[in-house]
Design a protein around this motif. Structure first.
Motif, mmCIF file in Angstrom:
data_model
loop_
_atom_site.group_PDB
_atom_site.id
_atom_site.type_symbol
_atom_site.label_atom_id
_atom_site.label_comp_id
_atom_site.label_asym_id
_atom_site.label_seq_id
_atom_site.Cartn_x
_atom_site.Cartn_y
_atom_site.Cartn_z
ATOM 1 N N ILE A 17 -15.447 -33.041 16.441
ATOM 2 C CA ILE A 17 -15.459 -31.715 15.818
ATOM 3 C C ILE A 17 -16.302 -31.738 14.544
ATOM 4 N N ALA A 18 -16.135 -32.798 13.739
ATOM 5 C CA ALA A 18 -16.879 -32.899 12.479
ATOM 6 C C ALA A 18 -18.381 -32.985 12.711
ATOM 7 N N ASN A 19 -18.778 -33.551 13.846
ATOM 8 C CA ASN A 19 -20.207 -33.711 14.131
ATOM 9 C C ASN A 19 -20.770 -32.594 14.998
ATOM 10 N N SER A 20 -19.953 -31.589 15.290
ATOM 11 C CA SER A 20 -20.445 -30.468 16.095
ATOM 12 C C SER A 20 -21.407 -29.613 15.264
ATOM 13 N N PRO A 21 -22.305 -28.884 15.928
ATOM 14 C CA PRO A 21 -23.242 -28.028 15.191
ATOM 15 C C PRO A 21 -22.537 -27.023 14.281
ATOM 16 N N MET A 22 -21.364 -26.527 14.707
ATOM 17 C CA MET A 22 -20.647 -25.544 13.906
ATOM 18 C C MET A 22 -20.174 -26.128 12.592
ATOM 19 N N ALA A 23 -19.757 -27.404 12.613
ATOM 20 C CA ALA A 23 -19.252 -28.037 11.401
ATOM 21 C C ALA A 23 -20.357 -28.278 10.385
ATOM 22 N N ARG A 24 -21.599 -28.307 10.852
ATOM 23 C CA ARG A 24 -22.721 -28.544 9.931
ATOM 24 C C ARG A 24 -23.183 -27.254 9.255
ATOM 25 N N ARG A 25 -22.620 -26.151 9.689
ATOM 26 C CA ARG A 25 -23.030 -24.870 9.093
ATOM 27 C C ARG A 25 -22.739 -24.853 7.603
ATOM 28 N N ALA A 26 -23.675 -24.367 6.837
ATOM 29 C CA ALA A 26 -23.491 -24.316 5.389
ATOM 30 C C ALA A 26 -22.363 -23.364 5.028
ATOM 31 N N THR A 27 -21.583 -23.749 4.042
ATOM 32 C CA THR A 27 -20.478 -22.922 3.568
ATOM 33 C C THR A 27 -20.802 -22.372 2.188
ATOM 34 N N GLU A 28 -20.526 -21.082 2.008
ATOM 35 C CA GLU A 28 -20.757 -20.479 0.704
ATOM 36 C C GLU A 28 -19.797 -21.092 -0.312
ATOM 37 N N ARG A 29 -20.331 -21.660 -1.363
ATOM 38 C CA ARG A 29 -19.489 -22.352 -2.329
ATOM 39 C C ARG A 29 -19.382 -21.521 -3.598
ATOM 40 N N ARG A 30 -18.224 -20.988 -3.792
ATOM 41 C CA ARG A 30 -17.978 -20.245 -5.013
ATOM 42 C C ARG A 30 -16.493 -20.344 -5.345
ATOM 43 N N PRO A 31 -16.154 -20.427 -6.627
ATOM 44 C CA PRO A 31 -14.752 -20.574 -6.999
ATOM 45 C C PRO A 31 -13.938 -19.337 -6.654
ATOM 46 N N ARG A 32 -12.702 -19.547 -6.206
ATOM 47 C CA ARG A 32 -11.809 -18.450 -5.903
ATOM 48 C C ARG A 32 -10.443 -18.732 -6.495
ATOM 49 N N ARG A 33 -9.679 -17.673 -6.697
ATOM 50 C CA ARG A 33 -8.351 -17.845 -7.258
ATOM 51 C C ARG A 33 -7.438 -18.558 -6.264
ATOM 52 N N LEU A 34 -6.543 -19.376 -6.814
ATOM 53 C CA LEU A 34 -5.542 -20.028 -5.999
ATOM 54 C C LEU A 34 -4.662 -18.965 -5.354
ATOM 55 N N PHE A 35 -4.340 -19.150 -4.088
ATOM 56 C CA PHE A 35 -3.528 -18.210 -3.314
ATOM 57 C C PHE A 35 -4.220 -16.861 -3.138
ATOM 58 N N SER A 36 -5.544 -16.812 -3.269
ATOM 59 C CA SER A 36 -6.249 -15.548 -3.081
ATOM 60 C C SER A 36 -6.089 -15.025 -1.656
ATOM 61 N N VAL A 37 -5.918 -15.930 -0.702
ATOM 62 C CA VAL A 37 -5.733 -15.507 0.686
ATOM 63 C C VAL A 37 -4.457 -14.684 0.830
ATOM 64 N N LEU A 38 -3.387 -15.125 0.171
ATOM 65 C CA LEU A 38 -2.113 -14.418 0.278
ATOM 66 C C LEU A 38 -2.124 -13.091 -0.478
ATOM 67 N N ALA A 39 -3.130 -12.880 -1.329
ATOM 68 C CA ALA A 39 -3.262 -11.590 -2.006
ATOM 69 C C ALA A 39 -3.751 -10.513 -1.043
ATOM 70 N N ASN A 40 -4.253 -10.941 0.118
ATOM 71 C CA ASN A 40 -4.660 -10.027 1.181
ATOM 72 C C ASN A 40 -3.383 -9.555 1.877
ATOM 73 N N ALA A 41 -2.903 -8.350 1.532
ATOM 74 C CA ALA A 41 -1.586 -7.872 1.985
ATOM 75 C C ALA A 41 -1.435 -7.850 3.506
ATOM 76 N N PRO A 42 -2.395 -7.299 4.264
ATOM 77 C CA PRO A 42 -2.239 -7.311 5.726
ATOM 78 C C PRO A 42 -2.142 -8.726 6.294
ATOM 79 N N LEU A 43 -2.942 -9.651 5.732
ATOM 80 C CA LEU A 43 -2.909 -11.027 6.208
ATOM 81 C C LEU A 43 -1.583 -11.694 5.876
ATOM 82 N N ALA A 44 -1.069 -11.452 4.660
ATOM 83 C CA ALA A 44 0.223 -12.024 4.266
ATOM 84 C C ALA A 44 1.340 -11.521 5.183
#
Length: 390
Positions: free
Chosen positions: A188-215
């Motif tokens: 999986i780590a060596n698959s083409p998808m895993a090599r895709r660049a990821t946008e790197r920017r700082p985010r707040r801790l638990f920012s995912v859970l701040a998304n009410a529908p997702l929570a």
């Protein structure tokens, strides 16, 4: 035709390779639970110690999974997976060493906790990758395929462990799980998808859970696995240990069929309507379970509940993928893993106490009430549906 939807998914760039790697990686989950339970009980002479070791592994995995997903979103799939695979390998070595040398249970608890905490977030990586691998119109089939792979491992994993016990000791089977896990996650780590660049920017801790529908969605998923814990305890309370395994195997087989059937539908319901319908039908199955003591009828009910559970789980994964922001998607699936394990653990704990005092019927009725609660919660969900298949 039934296979057209899955054929369209498998034609995606690198999808077949990813499916093979995912199958190898996830097979070790069900194999490890059973082989580690047997190995620890033989090493320490105590089933209680073995249960504690599995609990330590599960809790540490659930606690670390969201952080692991966050690291993937922050630093990328490939480097994060490489680091986790390295530490996970060392943890496996520690576990096998403790088993071979029959070290005290305290050492096994620590080793199992380290093994859970270092589990590579490969499942979250794969689930977060589907929107990049297949067109939006085929996302439901992709997540259904993911669910089928997951459910299938819980059918074939224990069978494989049982077969291997004839030719090798349980310690060696745990070691075999290590090899398979490392191979699968490295693929999986060596698959083409895993090599895709990821946008790197700082985010707040638990920012995912701040998304009410997702929570809210994650809470609903926890309710679902809470009822799966009820089914496991209910099976043990209703029949003998051997027949309980048959019931749970029937449930897993139903999940595979349900996932396959739902993913192949050309005219699929909206995510919200589908989740409401599947939860309602599952609640009805629980009510019927509470009304029978016939083993064959109970098996049919477990199989039927599995069919709708498989479709529901596929929809749940699709909903998480649609609700999370692209830059948060892997962390969101990390939280999904955490909520699933937490719901299942609490379900087995609370329903076990309920079963001792009130019996199996009370377990199934309580599970029906929980599924109904999930229906009410789903009514508040706001989810953007994928484009229909052409």
């Amino acid at each position: 035709m039934v296979g057209e939807s899955y054929a369209a998914v498998l034609r995606g760039d690198g999808v077949v390779r990813l499916v093979i790697a995912t199958s190898i990686s996830r097979m070790t989950t069900s194999m490890l639970s059973l082989s580690l339970l047997i190995a620890v009980s033989k090493s320490t002479g105590s089933v209680v110690d073995a249960g504690a070791v599995l609990f330590a592994h599960a809790v540490s995995l659930a606690l670390v999974a969201p952080a692991a997903g966050r690291l993937v979103d922050r630093f990328g799939s490939r480097p994060t997976l490489f680091v986790f695979v390295g530490f996970h390998t060392l943890s496996y070595v520690t576990v096998v060493f403790a088993l071979v040398h029959q070290l005290p249970a305290a050492y096994l608890l620590l080793a199992a906790a380290a093994l859970g905490a270092t589990t590579p977030p490969s499942g979250s990586v794969v689930r977060a990758s589907w929107p990049h691998l297949v067109p939006e119109s085929n996302l439901s089939s992709a997540y259904a395929l993911d669910t089928v792979i997951n459910s299938s491992t819980f059918i074939f994993g224990p069978i494989l462990v049982g077969a291997l016990l004839y030719v090798m000791p349980p310690n060696m089977i745990v070691g075999s799980c290590a090899v398979a896990k490392v191979v699968g996650d490295m693929l999986i780590a060596n698959s083409p998808m895993a090599r895709r660049a990821t946008e790197r920017r700082p985010r707040r801790l638990f920012s995912v859970l701040a998304n009410a529908p997702l929570a809210l969605l994650l809470a609903i998923v926890a309710l679902d696995t809470f009822t799966i814990g009820a089914m496991q305890v209910g099976a043990v309370a209703s029949v003998t240990a051997t027949l309980a395994g048959v019931l749970l195997g029937g449930f897993a087989a139903g999940e595979v069929f349900g996932g396959i059937f739902y993913g192949a539908l050309r005219a699929q319901p909206s995510v919200k309507r589908g989740m409401i319908a599947f939860h309602l039908v599952t609640a009805c199955f629980f009510i019927l379970m509470s009304m029978t003591s016939n083993h064959w009828l109970l098996l049919l009910l477990y199989l039927g509940a599995g069919v709708f559970s498989g479709a529901r789980d596929a929809l749940g994964q699709l909903a998480v993928g649609l609700s999370a922001r692209p830059e948060d998607r892997t962390e969101a699936f990390g939280w999904l893993t955490s909520f699933m394990w937490a719901g299942y653990g609490l379900g087995t704990l609370l329903f076990g106490s309920l079963g001792e005092g009130w019996g199996a019927s009370a377990i199934y009725l309580a599970a029906a009430a929980v599924s109904t609660t999930a229906v009410i919660a789903t009514c508040w969900l706001k989810i953007v549906n994928p484009q229909p298949k052409e």
